[in-house]
Design a protein around this motif. Sequence first.
Motif, mmCIF file in Angstrom:
data_model
loop_
_atom_site.group_PDB
_atom_site.id
_atom_site.type_symbol
_atom_site.label_atom_id
_atom_site.label_comp_id
_atom_site.label_asym_id
_atom_site.label_seq_id
_atom_site.Cartn_x
_atom_site.Cartn_y
_atom_site.Cartn_z
ATOM 1 N N GLY A 1 40.614 -10.531 24.871
ATOM 2 C CA GLY A 1 40.313 -9.230 24.214
ATOM 3 C C GLY A 1 39.265 -8.488 24.929
ATOM 4 O O GLY A 1 38.776 -7.307 24.228
ATOM 5 N N ALA A 2 38.545 -8.890 26.025
ATOM 6 C CA ALA A 2 37.556 -8.215 26.512
ATOM 7 C C ALA A 2 38.217 -7.372 27.721
ATOM 8 O O ALA A 2 37.555 -6.665 28.403
ATOM 9 N N SER A 3 39.522 -7.185 27.866
ATOM 10 C CA SER A 3 40.130 -6.340 28.836
ATOM 11 C C SER A 3 39.728 -5.051 28.746
ATOM 12 O O SER A 3 39.344 -4.196 29.965
ATOM 13 N N SER A 4 39.739 -4.238 27.710
ATOM 14 C CA SER A 4 39.457 -2.984 27.486
ATOM 15 C C SER A 4 37.677 -2.704 27.675
ATOM 16 O O SER A 4 37.237 -1.681 28.221
ATOM 17 N N ASP A 5 37.012 -3.678 27.237
ATOM 18 C CA ASP A 5 35.640 -3.674 27.480
ATOM 19 C C ASP A 5 35.220 -3.689 28.982
ATOM 20 O O ASP A 5 34.523 -2.831 29.584
ATOM 21 N N PHE A 6 35.889 -4.432 29.947
ATOM 22 C CA PHE A 6 35.603 -4.415 31.192
ATOM 23 C C PHE A 6 36.212 -3.154 32.005
ATOM 24 O O PHE A 6 35.618 -2.788 32.835
ATOM 25 N N GLN A 7 37.376 -2.519 31.383
ATOM 26 C CA GLN A 7 37.855 -1.365 31.870
ATOM 27 C C GLN A 7 36.873 -0.222 31.784
ATOM 28 O O GLN A 7 36.522 0.544 32.657
ATOM 29 N N MET A 8 36.213 -0.235 30.661
ATOM 30 C CA MET A 8 35.137 0.623 30.309
ATOM 31 C C MET A 8 33.864 0.497 31.065
ATOM 32 O O MET A 8 33.454 1.589 31.606
ATOM 33 N N ALA A 9 33.584 -0.679 31.370
ATOM 34 C CA ALA A 9 32.440 -1.000 32.201
ATOM 35 C C ALA A 9 32.695 -0.888 33.657
ATOM 36 O O ALA A 9 31.550 0.001 34.259
ATOM 37 N N THR A 10 33.614 -1.083 33.856
ATOM 38 C CA THR A 10 34.211 -0.775 35.465
ATOM 39 C C THR A 10 34.249 0.917 35.535
ATOM 40 O O THR A 10 33.452 1.242 36.788
ATOM 41 N N ALA A 11 34.624 1.599 34.765
ATOM 42 C CA ALA A 11 34.871 3.062 34.924
ATOM 43 C C ALA A 11 33.171 3.590 34.988
ATOM 44 O O ALA A 11 32.883 4.577 35.833
ATOM 45 N N THR A 12 32.431 3.082 34.174
ATOM 46 C CA THR A 12 31.018 3.661 34.006
ATOM 47 C C THR A 12 30.150 3.328 35.225
ATOM 48 O O THR A 12 29.371 3.948 35.931
ATOM 49 N N ALA A 13 30.379 2.005 35.914
ATOM 50 C CA ALA A 13 29.807 1.587 37.145
ATOM 51 C C ALA A 13 30.425 2.437 38.481
ATOM 52 O O ALA A 13 29.492 2.748 39.076
ATOM 53 N N GLN A 14 31.771 2.477 38.578
ATOM 54 C CA GLN A 14 32.129 3.580 39.549
ATOM 55 C C GLN A 14 31.442 5.128 39.550
ATOM 56 O O GLN A 14 31.258 5.379 40.459
ATOM 57 N N ALA A 15 31.505 5.600 38.341
ATOM 58 C CA ALA A 15 30.935 6.979 38.223
ATOM 59 C C ALA A 15 29.521 6.833 38.481
ATOM 60 O O ALA A 15 28.980 7.888 39.005
ATOM 61 N N MET A 16 28.443 5.899 38.162
ATOM 62 C CA MET A 16 27.311 5.725 38.566
ATOM 63 C C MET A 16 27.190 5.704 40.033
ATOM 64 O O MET A 16 26.272 6.583 40.744
ATOM 65 N N VAL A 17 28.036 5.237 40.602
ATOM 66 C CA VAL A 17 27.857 5.083 42.260
ATOM 67 C C VAL A 17 28.449 6.182 42.787
ATOM 68 O O VAL A 17 27.899 6.861 43.768
ATOM 69 N N THR A 18 29.576 6.689 42.429
ATOM 70 C CA THR A 18 30.417 7.663 43.348
ATOM 71 C C THR A 18 30.372 9.084 42.621
ATOM 72 O O THR A 18 30.352 10.089 43.482
ATOM 73 N N GLN A 19 29.518 9.305 41.476
ATOM 74 C CA GLN A 19 29.588 10.615 40.885
ATOM 75 C C GLN A 19 28.304 11.069 40.624
ATOM 76 O O GLN A 19 27.905 12.195 40.644
ATOM 77 N N TYR A 20 27.366 9.982 40.005
ATOM 78 C CA TYR A 20 26.243 10.374 39.566
ATOM 79 C C TYR A 20 24.998 9.948 40.612
ATOM 80 O O TYR A 20 23.734 10.427 40.263
ATOM 81 N N GLY A 21 25.321 9.501 41.685
ATOM 82 C CA GLY A 21 24.193 9.294 42.923
ATOM 83 C C GLY A 21 23.174 8.351 42.171
ATOM 84 O O GLY A 21 21.857 8.307 42.358
ATOM 85 N N MET A 22 23.637 7.153 41.660
ATOM 86 C CA MET A 22 22.621 6.239 40.699
ATOM 87 C C MET A 22 22.636 4.961 41.533
ATOM 88 O O MET A 22 22.199 3.788 41.118
ATOM 89 N N SER A 23 23.034 4.948 43.017
ATOM 90 C CA SER A 23 22.947 3.887 43.614
ATOM 91 C C SER A 23 22.176 3.719 44.952
ATOM 92 O O SER A 23 22.443 4.944 45.597
ATOM 93 N N ASP A 24 21.325 3.027 45.105
ATOM 94 C CA ASP A 24 20.272 3.187 46.237
ATOM 95 C C ASP A 24 20.860 3.252 47.581
ATOM 96 O O ASP A 24 20.659 3.919 48.384
ATOM 97 N N LYS A 25 21.950 2.324 47.632
ATOM 98 C CA LYS A 25 22.599 2.089 49.085
ATOM 99 C C LYS A 25 23.520 3.458 49.367
ATOM 100 O O LYS A 25 23.686 3.728 50.495
ATOM 101 N N ILE A 26 24.146 3.831 48.422
ATOM 102 C CA ILE A 26 25.310 4.945 48.676
ATOM 103 C C ILE A 26 24.461 6.225 48.702
ATOM 104 O O ILE A 26 24.632 6.967 49.072
ATOM 105 N N GLY A 27 23.604 6.531 47.863
ATOM 106 C CA GLY A 27 22.646 7.626 47.480
ATOM 107 C C GLY A 27 23.196 8.502 46.895
ATOM 108 O O GLY A 27 24.143 8.435 45.801
ATOM 109 N N ILE A 28 22.914 9.871 47.359
ATOM 110 C CA ILE A 28 23.600 10.852 46.383
ATOM 111 C C ILE A 28 24.935 11.459 46.971
ATOM 112 O O ILE A 28 25.253 12.638 46.702
#
Length: 685
Positions: free
Chosen positions: A563-590
Amino acid sequence: MFSANSTVPQVVTALAQIPALLNHARNFSLTKTLSTTSHIPLPNRKDRPHYNRHAAKHKAQTMEELIECLDAKDVQIISQTVKKAELLNVYQNNPLRSSMLGLSNSHISAPTFFENKTGFPESLLRSPFPGQMHLQHLICSSRTNIMFEQRRGFESKKRRKEAAEEANSKETVKDEMKDASKKSVQLLTRIFLIGLLVFLIIRYLSGPGLMLFDFEIKPTRSNTCFDDVQGCYEAKQELIDIVNFLKNPIRFTSVGAKLPKGVLLSGPPGVGKTLLARAVAGEANVPFFQVTGSEFDEMFVGTGAKKVRTLFKTAKSVAPCVVFIDELDSVGSKRANTGMHPYANQTINQLLAEMDGFQPNSGVIVIGATNRSQHLDSAIVRAGRFDVEIKVRVPPLRERRELFEYFLNKPNITLHQDVNIDDLARTSVGFTGADIENMVNQAALHCALRNSNVICQQDLDFAKDKVTMGPAMKHKIPDENTNRVTAYHEAGHTIVSLFTPNAAPLYKVTIQARGQTLGHTAFSLDKDEYNVSKAQLMARMDVAMGGRVAEELVFGSDKVSTGASSDFQMATATAQAMVTQYGMSDKIGIHVFSENDKPSGAMQDLIDQEVQRLLNESYARAVDLLKKHRDELNRLAAALLKYEILSKEDVQAVIAGKKPKPPMPSPQIIVDKIIFPDKPGQNNL
């Protein structure tokens, strides 16, 4: 057997040979002469006097002497014989023998063997006439000088082989002709069927006019005005200038002003783009053309470009007018250089040419609507075509309140006094105008099903749950183990949302199956959200992890569900956006990675590591929080198993150790009995 024409003796003796034959006959005696024709009967004794006369005839040496000894009948017979000899001589020297004598090859034999062999009946010799003996002796004595040509009429091996080969050749030719005829018929049938199919397809695609590529669009008059459009203040203010120009163009042209040729309305679905275009035409009281971008797309080459030309030609003839193209991205998307469909860009090229072809102040205003403006070709949104782009946004709190008041205060709707429009507007963040209209309509349907004409708050709550969470199942799932897992799963989401800062406010939690889910936890924002912080994004991931963490703590890691498949999908999309779109990762930067800018192998590995780190940290936070509030988790799951649906106030009461308020009785749904007639005069329920 012999045939009649094949066994005729070919008498080729000329007239000059007759005296020689007579001299030859003179050297023989009568007895010997008669003995050579044993098949001819001898004359009787009473005919002896005639014999001497016949013998005298044999002594003749010339034709004249022979004729003197003969009487008239004998001369007639001999002349007929000579004529026949001449005919037979010509017949032998001519290849077309049968046709000259009027004869045809036949395998039918003559009545007698003599006729088969000599070619004339024996009765001719037996007939009593003077000179009979002379004719018999003439024929018999000259037999050695007569040439015979025999041709077998019966079937031999060679003849049978030739006949078989001839028959086979005829059959082969006949079969080939039949095959050719059959193939011709099949080919013509296929051509006819293909032509008929193409004709029917073209007629079907041509529309109601049943004409080839018939595209006739007629303008309409719009009765919509800006008062019918609730909210959209910024968009309406931009469009009012166009309305004023259409009403009074001299006011603008006198000072050298140019009106934009095209206006692009962009925004999410359901915000009122089409309604705004209709309001422009209705306010200006001008003809209104409405087409969809997909109407220009056809399977035939050049059809889309022709429809564009037809549309603008008709619009120019009735100017001033408004041309509204809905779903503009389907016809004006970015052009691509592909060999698979080289004519795909003709329609957009024609649209660009048409928008450049008329003057800015000609009175033709083109309004386009799309929810994917980023996919439009850059040439279509440049100045001189779609000069102005108006963003139509999701209605904020004030506009949502106006929308609820507009739809709930219609003449045929009666509201109960417990309905609070402010609460409805506050708890419906993210609803578009179409969503609000649908919600009010669902509430009215629910009110009618319970046999009432007054819409109450419970009807609106039911409609909101249906719009946000989907339709509910009528009965509870009979599997108690599934219900228990679902209860702890939804309780995990709820506990994490209540004890996590910056999490979205809880609205309702239920284990009643809705749509494709067995349970649902709904959240409702108290105010409009214009941007999202990093803390809010991390809180969303923590709440999404709460369901799986609760299952693992209670049932163990081996008993967790899917039952958590859709939850993990939403969480993964949020984390990817934080890293690749919002510049919220210290290692990747802006560094921002767009859809077309794919990272290299090393950078992609680093992005995956950062996304995994954010997910693992979020999962760990949810584990710590639920271990800390394990008792609240158990109480909330038990309450869900008992009541199935809990509001935010009920959840807070359960966590505090109190009993929730007794649920309001569901409104009784009364459905009229449907009567199906069985027989005349009888009805069965």
